[in-house]
Design an enzyme around this catalytic site. Structure first.
Site, PDB file in Angstrom:
ATOM      1  N   ASP A  46     -53.464  22.223  17.907  1.00  0.00           N
ATOM      2  CA  ASP A  46     -54.422  22.962  17.095  1.00  0.00           C
ATOM      3  C   ASP A  46     -55.407  21.933  16.553  1.00  0.00           C
ATOM      4  O   ASP A  46     -55.122  20.732  16.520  1.00  0.00           O
ATOM      5  CB  ASP A  46     -53.736  23.750  15.968  1.00  0.00           C
TER       6      ASP A  46
HETATM    7  C1  BGC Z   1     -57.225  27.464  14.414  1.00  0.00           C
HETATM    8  C2  BGC Z   1     -57.043  27.821  15.867  1.00  0.00           C
HETATM    9  C3  BGC Z   1     -58.370  27.734  16.570  1.00  0.00           C
HETATM   10  C4  BGC Z   1     -58.952  26.355  16.381  1.00  0.00           C
HETATM   11  C5  BGC Z   1     -60.289  26.161  17.050  1.00  0.00           C
HETATM   12  C6  BGC Z   1     -57.959  26.173  14.223  1.00  0.00           C
HETATM   13  O1  BGC Z   1     -58.305  26.002  12.894  1.00  0.00           O
HETATM   14  O2  BGC Z   1     -55.975  27.408  13.782  1.00  0.00           O
HETATM   15  O3  BGC Z   1     -56.479  29.075  16.004  1.00  0.00           O
HETATM   16  O4  BGC Z   1     -58.244  28.064  17.916  1.00  0.00           O
HETATM   17  O5  BGC Z   1     -59.120  26.112  15.000  1.00  0.00           O
HETATM   18  O6  BGC Z   1     -61.268  26.849  16.374  1.00  0.00           O
END
Ligand code: BGC
Length: 838
Positions: free
Chosen positions: A315
């Site tokens: 993530d």
């Molecule tokens: C989120 C993810 C997301 C990623 C990219 C993160 O803060 O938890 O779900 O895909 O950002 O935007």
């Protein structure tokens, strides 16, 4: 030690050992006292055990075991040709190139939320990774699909697939290679969880079925990145907070092995089984170790037990170490990394800290996935996603006119009617109606803020302090509970970019052209004037929710006040709630003037149009609740809100309830909810008859041998034909079917959602939490008036198994299973039993 095996620390044992030897003289002098003390001492362990029974988790040593080495992808099943090609390309890569493909790199030329490094010399351009599971975020020319929770409420697997087919095609047209969805974690352990709306409801089976269909649909065009792996059940303390050299770690989801398998891994396994190409490890820690450096989670569960052949991406900024994360099974770090950049992985290989085979495996998994999903034929990376919507750019149309009816159908099917008295709905021909609530009308603006829609919070007025809190990862002090305007999607990375928003007001007003009804309205006041000739008063309220914070409550006062005030003046008050999660209604639900209530969830761009079809009776509502609505917030107990840090630098959340979340918690504690999981009304009535089953499940013999994925033996899968994507293939073998007949006894064609619940023999639980019945089948079926249809539920071995911690295997227990079929978890007119064969 195995994960989740409870260990009682020495200090907790000491009280039981005290007072073993007493001098005889002392005994004689104080006989009564000593005997009394002895009785107390004997009782202590018992009392201790009783205490442990309920609070055993507090005594647990929550550590995640080290699980090395990282299993290498080998091309299981239909991955074999892709692996062959990947091996050739990676075989020609230098260590530096291999290192490079594992990294996120800044790329200001497009709007991808992440771009991975390429190996241009060999023809690999890298990936454009982009959000998310509810449609392409942050751009023009795309659709606003119904959100995860809305699809969960539709209980329609075919619709989930169809939605994902259209969504995947939009990602592809925009030059995205990896769509960052679907979400099957959070699952909804915590009622106020900020991201519950991104997933498909508070049950692993429901998420598993609908999530798998979503993966299949998306992967017709792009790679699906299923997220967030695993135990990511709250937003509070989701990331570490650094302040003056002090660090508060991310919250640790502490859970035992059985809970992990039966609740949180369950949906992921279903999505891997259908071939998901990418998994995103989550922000939280799991049993004290960060998910993106948790070898038990990635090497053990994902690549060992579930035999995942694709790659694991972190993530965003969820990577917290270099060598440990690589050895634990992380394959790609996003969006950039300070741990693997500047040839650090190459250096780690040269120094021996990371095995060369691990780096080769990382690159091979990434390239194999690229080939496997035809991304070697993809459009230029991020080509359709402008970096800044306000700057001149080539408009790339990604919407497909053929998707319009599906978008509307998605919007329709997630509406759940929970109250309908005195024939309030469908609406009759009316002379005058009134419409109230800011959710009825368009938000005041929908334009990017500073180039793009950074988090789609534009419609929410976040004050300066909250933006600062977000920037420093601190929990929000006063998170917003509602949004001004029709809520069609939640906030954060799961938000989408609808090309238009059909509001309830617009859609109802359009009808008045045909039916001549006059409309009075007030979208601002919480105590509006009501024209007394109004034959119906439609009140629109919403409940906002977003990534980054957990919800402040399950009901906001202003909206409740509005409903009560309108109901005081209008005896046919119909309430629709666009709710990004559970919404309590007890402030007004028993008011006899509130005649109908719809949970309208998050329908996407066709919100108003869909609602109007239901209100006017063009279609019957057909959604069912994918969660439990309690009568009062306290009924959720410790599952109401997120765990708080309470000053700890190592915040933790012990999942002491085991698998008993949501409806199972209500069953286990014998609490009657306001509206139960699976509940929803239609404009007709259904009668269930004729339960039959033909189940042939054999109890797993005591001497059955299973592959065991423990330390150092994780690379055994390639030699075992019984193992494929998703793990042990026999788990998915059919063990029989359950059938029932459903008759539409009303006057209108409508879809019923027939549900199957199983009560697995109680002795199969390792914890003190009682086992309840659990969802193990559902079928949505359209039935004409006076017609009868048969519903069929296929049971697979996994559906009748439990996770045995000692044997580290899914076991079909000996004993009697109770079978329930009906309309919701509490309305199960048909039941019977079957026993496993030995
Ligand atoms: C989120 C993810 C997301 C990623 C990219 C993160 O803060 O938890 O779900 O895909 O950002 O935007």
């Amino acid at each position: 030690m195995d994960q989740g095996e409870p260990t009682v620390s020495g200090s907790e044992k000491t009280p039981f050992l005290q007072g073993k030897s007493k001098p005889v003289a002392f005994y004689q002098r104080h006989k009564v006292l000593v005997i009394g003390a002895a009785i107390m001492i004997c009782l202590l362990p018992l009392l201790g055990l009783l205490a442990l029974r309920n609070r055993h988790a507090h005594a647990m040593n929550w550590t995640s075991p080290i699980t090395y080495p990282s299993p290498q992808g080998y091309g299981a099943g239909n991955w074999s040709a892709s692996y062959d090609k990947a091996r050739v390309m990676v075989g020609n890569m230098s260590l530096e190139e291999m290192n490079n493909v594992t990294l996120g790199v800044p790329d200001p030329s497009n709007g991808c939320v992440g771009v991975s490094g390429g190996a241009p010399r060999l023809g690999f351009p890298g990936f454009c990774l982009h959000d998310a599971g509810n449609g392409v975020r942050n751009t023009d020319g795309v659709s606003g699909f119904a959100s995860g929770i809305h699809i969960g409420a539709s209980w329609n697997a075919t619709l989930a697939y169809e939605r994902a087919v259209f969504m995947g095609a939009e990602f592809k047209r925009k030059g995205v290679n990896v769509a960052l969805g679907p979400v099957v974690g959070p699952i909804g352990r915590v009622a106020e969880g900020g991201r519950n709306w991104e997933g498909m409801g508070a049950d692993p089976y429901l998420n598993g079925i609908l999530g798998a269909q979503s993966v299949l649909g998306l992967q017709e065009s792009v790679i699906a990145s299923v997220k967030h792996f695993v135990g990511n059940e709250q937003e509070t303390n989701r990331n570490p907070i650094s302040n003056n050299g002090d660090t508060i770690l991310s919250q640790s989801a502490n859970l035992d092995d059985q809970t992990m398998h039966e609740m949180y891994l369950w949906p992921f396994q279903e999505l891997l089984r259908v071939g998901a190409g990418c998994v995103m490890c989550s922000y939280n820690r799991i049993n004290s170790t960060y998910a993106c450096e948790n070898s038990k989670a990635m090497n053990g569960f994902l690549k060992g037990e579930m035999n995942f052949q694709g790659f694991v991406v972190s993530d965003w900024a969820g990577q917290h170490s270099g060598v440990p994360s690589a050895n634990a099974g992380l394959d790609m770090a996003m969006p950039t990394t300070t741990y693997w950049n500047e040839r650090q992985l190459e250096n780690a290989v040269n120094s021996g800290a990371v095995n060369k085979t691990r780096l080769i495996d990382m690159a091979t998994r990434i390239i194999a996935t690229w080939y496997h999903f035809g991304q070697d034929q993809a459009l230029p990376l991020g080509g359709g996603l402008p970096a800044n919507l306000l700057m001149p750019h080539n408009y790339t149309e990604a919407k497909d006119p053929a998707s319009r009816s599906s978008l509307l159908q998605q919007a329709i099917e997630g509406h759940v009617l929970v109250k309908n008295i005195r024939g309030a709905l469908p609406l009759k021909q009316m002379k005058v109606i009134s419409i109230f609530g800011s959710d009825a009308v368009q938000q005041t603006s929908f334009v990017p803020n500073g180039g793009l829609f950074p988090q789609n919070w534009e419609a929410i007025t976040l004050q300066g302090p909250m933006l600062n809190e977000i920037a420093s990862n601190s929990p929000l002090s006063s998170p917003p509970g509602t949004m001004n305007g029709t809520l069609v999607v939640g906030g954060g990375s799961g938000s989408n970019t609808p090309p238009y928003i059909s509001t309830p007001f617009d859609a109802i007003q359009a009808r008045t052209y045909e039916n001549g009804t006059a409309i009075f309205f007030d979208s601002a006041s919480t105590d509006p004037a009501v024209v007394s000739s109004s034959e119906a008063c439609l009140v629109f309220i919403n409940e906002y929710s977003s990534e980054v914070w957990d919800r402040p409550s399950l009901a906001d006062e202003d909206s409740d006040t509005l409903v009560s005030n309108v109901a005081a003046k209008c005896n046919n008050t119909i309430v629709a709630v666009h709710n990004a999660g559970i919404r309590l209604v007890d402030a007004w639900i028993d008011n006899p003037n509130v005649t109908a209530v719809l949970f309208a969830h998050l329908p996407g761009q066709d919100a108003g149009r869909a609602l109007a079809q239901i209100l006017y009776g063009d279609v019957s509502p057909s959604g069912r609740l994918p969660y439990t609505v309690a009568k009062q917030a306290s009924d959720y107990g410790n599952l109401l809100g997120p765990c708080q840090a309470h000053g700890s630098k190592s915040p933790r959340c012990d999942f002491i309830e085991g698998t008993n979340i949501d409806y199972r918690a209500f069953l286990a504690r014998n609490i009657t909810p306001r509206y139960e999981f699976g509940y929803g009304l239609t404009y007709t009535t259904f009668v269930y008859t004729n339960l039959q089953f033909n189940v042939n499940a054999t109890a797993t013999p005591d001497d059955a041998v299973f592959p065991v994925w423990t330390n150092g033996t994780t690379d055994q899968n390639s030699n075992n034909p019984a193992i494929g994507s998703g793990g042990l293939q026999s788990l998915f073998d059919s063990v029989g079917i359950v059938t029932a007949s459903v008759t539409n006894t009303g006057n209108m064609a409508a879809a019923e959602v027939a549900q199957l619940y199983l009560q697995i023999p109680a002795s199969t639980s390792n914890s003190s939490n009682p086992r309840t019945r659990v969802l193990r089948g559902f079928e949505k079926i359209m039935i004409e008036p006076n017609s009868t249809e048969q519903v069929t539920f296929d049971l697979r071995m996994k559906d009748v198994s439990y996770w045995n911690v000692t044997r580290q295997a899914w076991i079909v227990p000996i004993g009697e299973f109770k079978v329930f079929v009906g309309k919701s978890v509490l309305d199960l007119p048909l039941n019977g039993t079957f026993s496993t064969q030995t």
